[in-house]
Design an enzyme around this catalytic site. Sequence first.
Site, PDB file in Angstrom:
ATOM      1  N   LYS A   1       0.817  -1.231   0.000  1.00 58.55           N
ATOM      2  CA  LYS A   1       0.000   0.000   0.000  1.00 58.55           C
ATOM      3  C   LYS A   1       0.848   1.278   0.000  1.00 58.55           C
ATOM      4  O   LYS A   1       0.485   2.266  -0.636  1.00 58.55           O
ATOM      5  CB  LYS A   1      -0.956   0.007   1.196  1.00 58.55           C
ATOM      6  CG  LYS A   1      -2.058  -1.037   1.100  1.00 58.55           C
ATOM      7  CD  LYS A   1      -3.005  -0.919   2.287  1.00 58.55           C
ATOM      8  CE  LYS A   1      -4.037  -2.025   2.276  1.00 58.55           C
ATOM      9  NZ  LYS A   1      -5.033  -1.876   3.347  1.00 58.55           N
TER      10      LYS A   1
ATOM     11  N   ALA B   1      -2.905   0.889   9.527  1.00 60.36           N
ATOM     12  CA  ALA B   1      -4.363   0.714   9.592  1.00 60.36           C
ATOM     13  C   ALA B   1      -5.006   1.878  10.332  1.00 60.36           C
ATOM     14  O   ALA B   1      -6.063   2.373   9.936  1.00 60.36           O
ATOM     15  CB  ALA B   1      -4.702  -0.607  10.277  1.00 60.36           C
TER      16      ALA B   1
ATOM     17  N   GLY C   1     -14.134  -7.221  11.701  1.00 62.79           N
ATOM     18  CA  GLY C   1     -13.870  -6.384  10.540  1.00 62.79           C
ATOM     19  C   GLY C   1     -14.416  -6.796   9.192  1.00 62.79           C
ATOM     20  O   GLY C   1     -14.055  -6.183   8.189  1.00 62.79           O
TER      21      GLY C   1
ATOM     22  N   GLU D   1      -7.616  13.182  -1.331  1.00 66.55           N
ATOM     23  CA  GLU D   1      -7.211  13.786  -0.056  1.00 66.55           C
ATOM     24  C   GLU D   1      -7.015  12.722   1.019  1.00 66.55           C
ATOM     25  O   GLU D   1      -6.045  12.746   1.771  1.00 66.55           O
ATOM     26  CB  GLU D   1      -8.270  14.803   0.393  1.00 66.55           C
ATOM     27  CG  GLU D   1      -7.837  15.602   1.614  1.00 66.55           C
ATOM     28  CD  GLU D   1      -8.831  16.686   1.991  1.00 66.55           C
ATOM     29  OE1 GLU D   1      -8.433  17.610   2.706  1.00 66.55           O
ATOM     30  OE2 GLU D   1     -10.006  16.611   1.572  1.00 66.55           O
TER      31      GLU D   1
ATOM     32  N   MET E   1     -10.753  -4.767  13.907  1.00 67.71           N
ATOM     33  CA  MET E   1     -10.519  -4.619  12.461  1.00 67.71           C
ATOM     34  C   MET E   1     -10.273  -5.953  11.756  1.00 67.71           C
ATOM     35  O   MET E   1     -10.616  -6.116  10.588  1.00 67.71           O
ATOM     36  CB  MET E   1      -9.336  -3.685  12.211  1.00 67.71           C
ATOM     37  CG  MET E   1      -9.693  -2.221  12.269  1.00 67.71           C
ATOM     38  SD  MET E   1      -8.364  -1.281  11.472  1.00 67.71           S
ATOM     39  CE  MET E   1      -8.826   0.379  11.933  1.00 67.71           C
TER      40      MET E   1
ATOM     41  N   ARG F   1       1.921   0.425  22.039  1.00 64.39           N
ATOM     42  CA  ARG F   1       2.956  -0.079  22.961  1.00 64.39           C
ATOM     43  C   ARG F   1       4.121   0.890  23.028  1.00 64.39           C
ATOM     44  O   ARG F   1       4.598   1.230  24.103  1.00 64.39           O
ATOM     45  CB  ARG F   1       3.455  -1.454  22.489  1.00 64.39           C
ATOM     46  CG  ARG F   1       2.535  -2.581  22.870  1.00 64.39           C
ATOM     47  CD  ARG F   1       3.176  -3.953  22.681  1.00 64.39           C
ATOM     48  NE  ARG F   1       2.169  -4.941  22.338  1.00 64.39           N
ATOM     49  CZ  ARG F   1       1.266  -5.432  23.182  1.00 64.39           C
ATOM     50  NH1 ARG F   1       1.222  -5.009  24.424  1.00 64.39           N
ATOM     51  NH2 ARG F   1       0.388  -6.319  22.791  1.00 64.39           N
ATOM     52  N   THR F   2       4.597   1.311  21.846  1.00 63.50           N
ATOM     53  CA  THR F   2       5.664   2.310  21.787  1.00 63.50           C
ATOM     54  C   THR F   2       5.007   3.680  21.696  1.00 63.50           C
ATOM     55  O   THR F   2       4.489   4.061  20.644  1.00 63.50           O
ATOM     56  CB  THR F   2       6.551   2.070  20.541  1.00 63.50           C
ATOM     57  OG1 THR F   2       6.889   0.686  20.467  1.00 63.50           O
ATOM     58  CG2 THR F   2       7.807   2.907  20.586  1.00 63.50           C
ATOM     59  N   LEU F   3       5.029   4.405  22.802  1.00 66.41           N
ATOM     60  CA  LEU F   3       4.342   5.701  22.862  1.00 66.41           C
ATOM     61  C   LEU F   3       4.847   6.656  21.785  1.00 66.41           C
ATOM     62  O   LEU F   3       4.065   7.376  21.161  1.00 66.41           O
ATOM     63  CB  LEU F   3       4.518   6.315  24.257  1.00 66.41           C
ATOM     64  CG  LEU F   3       3.931   7.716  24.451  1.00 66.41           C
ATOM     65  CD1 LEU F   3       2.434   7.735  24.196  1.00 66.41           C
ATOM     66  CD2 LEU F   3       4.241   8.235  25.852  1.00 66.41           C
ATOM     67  N   ALA F   4       6.161   6.649  21.532  1.00 66.34           N
ATOM     68  CA  ALA F   4       6.751   7.585  20.559  1.00 66.34           C
ATOM     69  C   ALA F   4       6.115   7.424  19.178  1.00 66.34           C
ATOM     70  O   ALA F   4       5.938   8.407  18.453  1.00 66.34           O
ATOM     71  CB  ALA F   4       8.260   7.376  20.475  1.00 66.34           C
TER      72      ALA F   4
END
EC number: 1.1.1.25
Length: 262
Positions: A66, A130, A236, A78, A214, A151-154
């Site tokens: 994708k 997603a 989903g 858009e 999903m 899990r990884t906040l960043a």
Amino acid sequence: MTKQFAVIGNPIEQSRSPELHHAFAEKTGVDLNYQKRLAPLDGFESSMRSFFAEGGSGMNVTVPFKEQAFALCNVLTERAQIAKAVNTLWMENGKLHGDNTDGQGLVAAIQALEWNLENTTILILGAGGATRGVIYPLVQAGAKKIVIANRTLARAEQLVDDLKTAVPQAQLQAISLNDLEGDFDIVINATSASLSGDALQLPEKLKFKYAYEMAYGKPSSFLDQAKQRNVPYAEGFGMLVGQAIEAFSIWNGVRPQLKDFL
């Protein structure tokens, strides 16, 4: 003349797109043929271009191509620009056009369930492609605030930063999956936990009215926990049908009704 369509990916044997598009065609009277197309991991562009060179009318793109499809398009909608991924391709005036119908598919599925989206607060679990693809359509459909937990906040923070410019009207927030709490109208699971079997624990202090998974057709600890709470839930398949209807209507100018295929 029979129009030619395809879905391209790797793997591709699991795709249900051909059966959906053939069902839409039967319902709407469109004369088409829709095939699965397996592309080598390093051969997406050549496979896609040869399909259109052979007279193909439109192509759906699935994992893992994708983002590549997005990069190759001459003209983008858009929502594709915001998603930075494309799942629907067609040629027009010699130019490759791309759209992303995933988010609209999710919105259509939720609306078909008669879950209200207007002025809602939504929690999305996961900050991958997603999630990026569904934020803008959810906001357009009336979502007031969307919290992205990862899990990884960043990674969630980066996604929120990216989207704040593209979707300035939205209230977006990033949190860690370890900090799940508060009241939400809808929780959407966009993590791969349901696919890989990793159990995702939803704490008691997290409250929600509806749960949407999903993924579809596979065991989901997320949905199991929604069932235990007696919360209305869905998986989903409706989103899959919804995104396929959106692609079909772009290509063929006629829109099947989602309720006929659920």
